[in-house]
Design a protein around this motif. Structure first.
Motif, mmCIF file in Angstrom:
data_model
loop_
_atom_site.group_PDB
_atom_site.id
_atom_site.type_symbol
_atom_site.label_atom_id
_atom_site.label_comp_id
_atom_site.label_asym_id
_atom_site.label_seq_id
_atom_site.Cartn_x
_atom_site.Cartn_y
_atom_site.Cartn_z
ATOM 1 N N GLU A 236 110.952 93.754 95.570
ATOM 2 C CA GLU A 236 110.103 92.661 95.091
ATOM 3 C C GLU A 236 110.187 92.512 93.571
ATOM 4 N N LEU A 242 106.254 89.598 95.284
ATOM 5 C CA LEU A 242 104.848 89.945 95.493
ATOM 6 C C LEU A 242 104.637 91.445 95.324
ATOM 7 N N VAL A 276 104.142 93.755 103.099
ATOM 8 C CA VAL A 276 104.797 92.647 102.400
ATOM 9 C C VAL A 276 106.232 92.502 102.899
ATOM 10 N N ASP A 278 109.557 89.687 102.463
ATOM 11 C CA ASP A 278 110.109 88.472 101.835
ATOM 12 C C ASP A 278 109.087 87.818 100.913
ATOM 13 N N SER A 279 108.433 88.636 100.091
ATOM 14 C CA SER A 279 107.466 88.168 99.088
ATOM 15 C C SER A 279 106.257 87.479 99.704
ATOM 16 N N LYS A 280 105.927 87.840 100.926
ATOM 17 C CA LYS A 280 104.758 87.256 101.597
ATOM 18 C C LYS A 280 103.947 88.356 102.277
ATOM 19 N N ILE A 282 101.057 88.354 105.262
ATOM 20 C CA ILE A 282 100.375 87.513 106.249
ATOM 21 C C ILE A 282 99.533 88.397 107.166
ATOM 22 N N ARG A 327 96.943 84.788 103.807
ATOM 23 C CA ARG A 327 98.363 84.577 103.525
ATOM 24 C C ARG A 327 98.533 84.459 102.015
ATOM 25 N N LYS A 330 101.025 82.115 99.166
ATOM 26 C CA LYS A 330 100.849 80.703 99.493
ATOM 27 C C LYS A 330 99.689 80.503 100.455
#
Length: 338
Positions: A236, A242, A276, A278-280, A282, A327, A330
């Protein structure tokens, strides 16, 4: 993959990985069984703990499973009520059938109306009693009876208190039902309070051992995550993605909190960073206490998740309710920190 024992060389980490891997295996067995999964999807783990599923037909729709669960729950509650109240009752009936036997006498046929024997109920007695345990030594007993004889009848209702002391049992009659308000204040309300206290005490005792077990599992999971988290952070950082700087889960003290209240939170920075991808990050709409590396630090109290994170070189902060979906970076309401 994270909990697979073969992924860890350290003997202690391997031992902890085996314990968590067994839990994953148990979850897999439930989710790979169509009926068990349907039960779990509707009712969660508590649905699987209900006795009686082993005799239920395997091919059931969710609606049929819901109906069967409610039936089994009702049966269990009825058994518990029977055990707790210990209901007892008797019914006795007196029948006058003299006329039935008089017909065998020689002069019976000469009597007026002697063709059909006359049988009547001349007396009846009904009694019922239930018990309600107030404490480990005190039991309230409500009993009543109704009697009729040749058209005259009467009945009574009694409320008694039984106390067991040093293997001696004594009964104290409190009074008839006409003093209901006094009974309500002296017996029923204390009983309800005692029951609530007993239930709370049992919940505290059971949750204490459960929290200790969950905390042990969470600490083991965090140890096993260290290497994976290190690789995730390196990936990351290379893309300015993230990074979870700090994260806390539990009950936070606010301006509206009572003076004696204090925060009950745990650090969940490592578990969140491990999620985390892929920089996400959820999270679905479910209690976060079930996430890997989490546990419930304050059973029965309102909880939140507070996250301080960095994305594209900018720091943000977000506060999420326990059951809310999350999330980031985003599609979330976060506060940018300058």
């Amino acid at each position: 993959m994270l909990y697979h024992p073969d992924k860890h060389r350290d003997p202690e980490l391997k031992r902890q990985a085996e314990q968590l891997f067994n839990l994953v295996h148990q979850a897999y067995e439930v989710l790979s069984d169509p009926q068990a999964r349907a039960i779990y999807d509707i009712y969660g783990k508590r649905g699987l703990d209900v006795e009686g599923w082993e005799v239920v037909e395997r091919k059931r729709t969710p609606a049929e499973i819901r109906e069967e669960y409610e039936r089994l729950q009702k049966e269990r509650e009825e058994r518990r009520l029977q055990q707790r109240t210990n209901p007892k009752g008797t019914i006795s009936v007196g029948i006058d059938a003299t006329d039935l036997f008089d017909r065998y006498e020689e002069d019976y046929e000469d009597m007026v109306g002697g063709g059909i024997p006359h049988v009547e109920i001349n007396k009846m007695h009904i009694s019922q009693s239930i018990e309600a345990p107030l404490t480990t030594t005190d039991t309230a007993i409500l009993s009543g009876s109704l009697s009729t004889h040749n058209g005259n009848g009467g009945g009574n209702i009694n409320l008694a208190l039984r106390r067991v002391t040093s293997a001696k049992v004594f009964y104290a009659t409190v009074g008839p039902l006409v003093f209901y308000l006094a009974i309500q204040r002296l017996i029923i309300r204390p009983y309800v309070r005692a029951q609530k206290e007993q239930d709370l005490e049992k919940q505290r005792e059971s949750s204490a051992s459960e929290i200790a077990r969950k905390r042990q599992e969470a600490e083991s999971a965090v140890l096993l995550m260290q290497e994976s988290v290190r690789r995730i952070i390196e990936a990351e950082e290379s893309r300015m993605g993230l990074i979870i700087l700090n994260a806390w889960y539990g009950k936070f003290v606010t301006d509206n909190s009572k003076k004696h209240e204090r925060a009950k939170v745990i650090d969940v920075t490592v578990p969140l960073q491990c999620l985390v991808k892929d920089s996400k990050l959820i999270l679905t709409e479910a209690t976060k206490s079930g996430l890997p590396g989490f546990y419930d630090p304050c059973v029965g109290e309102e909880k939140s998740l507070k996250v301080l994170y960095q994305f594209r070189g900018v720091m943000h902060q977000v506060l999420s309710g326990d059951m809310e979906a999350l999330r980031i970076p985003k599609q979330c309401k976060s506060q940018r920190l300058v």
